[in-house]
Design an enzyme around this catalytic site. Sequence first.
Site, PDB file in Angstrom:
ATOM      1  N   GLY A  75     232.854  86.291 -25.386  1.00  0.00           N
ATOM      2  CA  GLY A  75     232.148  87.526 -25.697  1.00  0.00           C
ATOM      3  C   GLY A  75     230.792  87.515 -25.011  1.00  0.00           C
ATOM      4  O   GLY A  75     230.546  86.744 -24.072  1.00  0.00           O
ATOM      5  N   SER A 108     222.604  92.039 -33.425  1.00  0.00           N
ATOM      6  CA  SER A 108     223.532  90.967 -33.051  1.00  0.00           C
ATOM      7  C   SER A 108     223.684  90.836 -31.541  1.00  0.00           C
ATOM      8  O   SER A 108     223.723  89.715 -31.009  1.00  0.00           O
ATOM      9  CB  SER A 108     224.898  91.193 -33.704  1.00  0.00           C
ATOM     10  OG  SER A 108     225.347  92.504 -33.485  1.00  0.00           O
ATOM     11  N   SER A 158     232.169  91.559 -29.358  1.00  0.00           N
ATOM     12  CA  SER A 158     231.111  92.186 -28.553  1.00  0.00           C
ATOM     13  C   SER A 158     231.618  93.455 -27.876  1.00  0.00           C
ATOM     14  O   SER A 158     230.918  94.464 -27.805  1.00  0.00           O
ATOM     15  CB  SER A 158     230.611  91.219 -27.474  1.00  0.00           C
ATOM     16  OG  SER A 158     230.150  90.019 -28.021  1.00  0.00           O
ATOM     17  N   GLY A 200     224.781  99.650 -30.032  1.00  0.00           N
ATOM     18  CA  GLY A 200     224.017  99.220 -28.884  1.00  0.00           C
ATOM     19  C   GLY A 200     223.184  97.991 -29.173  1.00  0.00           C
ATOM     20  O   GLY A 200     223.524  97.169 -30.019  1.00  0.00           O
ATOM     21  N   ALA A 257     231.508  96.628 -29.980  1.00  0.00           N
ATOM     22  CA  ALA A 257     230.221  97.121 -30.490  1.00  0.00           C
ATOM     23  C   ALA A 257     229.967  98.546 -30.011  1.00  0.00           C
ATOM     24  O   ALA A 257     230.035  98.832 -28.821  1.00  0.00           O
ATOM     25  CB  ALA A 257     229.094  96.203 -30.037  1.00  0.00           C
ATOM     26  N   GLN A 258     229.662  99.423 -30.950  1.00  0.00           N
ATOM     27  CA  GLN A 258     229.485 100.835 -30.623  1.00  0.00           C
ATOM     28  C   GLN A 258     228.019 101.207 -30.437  1.00  0.00           C
ATOM     29  O   GLN A 258     227.638 101.809 -29.437  1.00  0.00           O
ATOM     30  CB  GLN A 258     230.099 101.705 -31.726  1.00  0.00           C
ATOM     31  CG  GLN A 258     231.598 101.546 -31.878  1.00  0.00           C
ATOM     32  CD  GLN A 258     232.142 102.277 -33.109  1.00  0.00           C
ATOM     33  OE1 GLN A 258     231.387 102.702 -33.979  1.00  0.00           O
ATOM     34  NE2 GLN A 258     233.447 102.399 -33.193  1.00  0.00           N
ATOM     35  N   GLU A 280     227.791  85.065 -33.011  1.00  0.00           N
ATOM     36  CA  GLU A 280     228.094  85.157 -34.444  1.00  0.00           C
ATOM     37  C   GLU A 280     228.547  83.827 -35.042  1.00  0.00           C
ATOM     38  O   GLU A 280     228.442  83.631 -36.252  1.00  0.00           O
ATOM     39  CB  GLU A 280     229.155  86.236 -34.683  1.00  0.00           C
ATOM     40  CG  GLU A 280     229.281  86.651 -36.133  1.00  0.00           C
ATOM     41  CD  GLU A 280     230.266  87.783 -36.356  1.00  0.00           C
ATOM     42  OE1 GLU A 280     230.592  88.061 -37.527  1.00  0.00           O
ATOM     43  OE2 GLU A 280     230.723  88.411 -35.356  1.00  0.00           O
ATOM     44  N   ARG A 330     222.237  98.221 -44.681  1.00  0.00           N
ATOM     45  CA  ARG A 330     223.698  98.290 -44.697  1.00  0.00           C
ATOM     46  C   ARG A 330     224.299  97.814 -46.014  1.00  0.00           C
ATOM     47  O   ARG A 330     225.281  98.377 -46.508  1.00  0.00           O
ATOM     48  CB  ARG A 330     224.216  97.439 -43.533  1.00  0.00           C
ATOM     49  CG  ARG A 330     225.590  97.800 -43.070  1.00  0.00           C
ATOM     50  CD  ARG A 330     225.883  97.094 -41.756  1.00  0.00           C
ATOM     51  NE  ARG A 330     225.560  97.927 -40.609  1.00  0.00           N
ATOM     52  CZ  ARG A 330     225.700  97.533 -39.340  1.00  0.00           C
ATOM     53  NH1 ARG A 330     226.140  96.327 -39.085  1.00  0.00           N
ATOM     54  NH2 ARG A 330     225.404  98.355 -38.356  1.00  0.00           N
TER      55      ARG A 330
END
Length: 486
Positions: free
Chosen positions: A18, A368, A46, A52, A49-50, A352, A269
Amino acid sequence: MPHILSHLAGQPVIAGAGLAGLAVALQLKTSCVVLSPAPLGKQTASGLAQGGIAASVGADDSPECHSQDTLAAGAGLCDPSVVQAITAEGAHCVETLRQWGVPFAQKHGRFLLHHEAAHSVARIVYAGGDATGAAIIKTLVQRVHETDRITVLNQTQLSDVVLHDGQVSGVWTSAGYIPTTCCVIATGGAGALFQGATSPSQCDGSGIAVAARAGALLADMEFTQFHPTVIDCRAPDGRGLLVSEAVRGAGAILVDESGQRFVDELQPRDCVSRAVAQKILCGQKVFLDARRLHTGRFSQIFPTIFNSCKTFNIDPDTDLIPVRPGMHYLMGGIHVDLSGRSSIPGLWACGEAACTGMHGANRLASNSLLEAFIMGRNVARDLSSIEKQQYPLSQPPTHQGKREDDLDFSHLTENLGILRSSEKLENILNATLPFLKTSNRALIAASMAWAALQRRESRGSHWRTDFPRPADTTSRHFFTINDLAI
């Protein structure tokens, strides 16, 4: 006779392909080996990921502001020195990736920015509207193909780390044994252990388990982040399809069956996920209303998510999107310092799979990718600076072989999910402790449950119904797998 990959002997081995793993490989100064469990560029968290990369590049932003937002979201358990060091590198991270060819959205020479929950300002640098991860991985994969010193072993996994006199002397992979004094674990988190998680199936914690079996120190394994807005429809591969936090940042609201808004969508979150979970626990359905966004039509701003919704015959421009929480990110992992060094000489970790202390009890959205790139660079710098020892190509130690992971963990979401109790956590331990030696998944699930039992409070993403308040003092849990047998 074991198969020894002697032509790769002495090269650093990077397990995982990733953003973190490829960032190490591309910024190393020496030849290296990348283990990619799937064809290179496929099946990485990775790449999914939407939103950014969180970076203080806006005129109204600063690294100090980014740092303060990160510390606030982490609920008292972030390592402030790590947070400051990584948030200070946001602009460098984005500029390096831009120079490498990542097509970040820009206008008049300035980056366009999304706004996500718990950020004081808009600071999410993105590409393709909502396809940032895919754009980054595509760019990095192309650079890897153009770099002769990087050897990629496709569809190859790390299965064991071998030690000699307490330090790394080789690694077992599914393709054979590689004698090396340098191994980097960048295999991702453990989301795939949970039903309906957003993670690829490869992200089952196996890399963390390999490090743990070698004796590496783990940290913060109780902190599992559930994303509040996963499409509440069953995908063909069982993976949860995410609706980015940037959608709520653009003005979408959460409503119950009666159409009533019930939560501030831009809280951290963990707060939003608990509110959604409580509604579902009471038998209600929850929807994301994205029909009236601040900056335009959903289909134009978020084309990737729009296409995901269309596979379920949902048109977000005109329809409510049914959502539920889904396991999304593991804040804990292999304990490392700012160079990515674990407690075992010769073993590094980033992404991660690692735990730097950056995220504390609750990761701030889009931190992240920033951490993965910066820590990948730090690992590469550290690896490039050390003198590598060579071990003779003697007979490698006996390999433990493939560990069977056929246990059913569909109950993990119920017992180790958003709302926890001692009874639920003990259910997980009772089911997993007998299989610690034979199952990597059991080891990771037991680690999370054990750490969650030790934390007799509610903090960030860890919420105990039997201890609903935060403790007066804050502390982090560092442990090895030997502690699990107690």
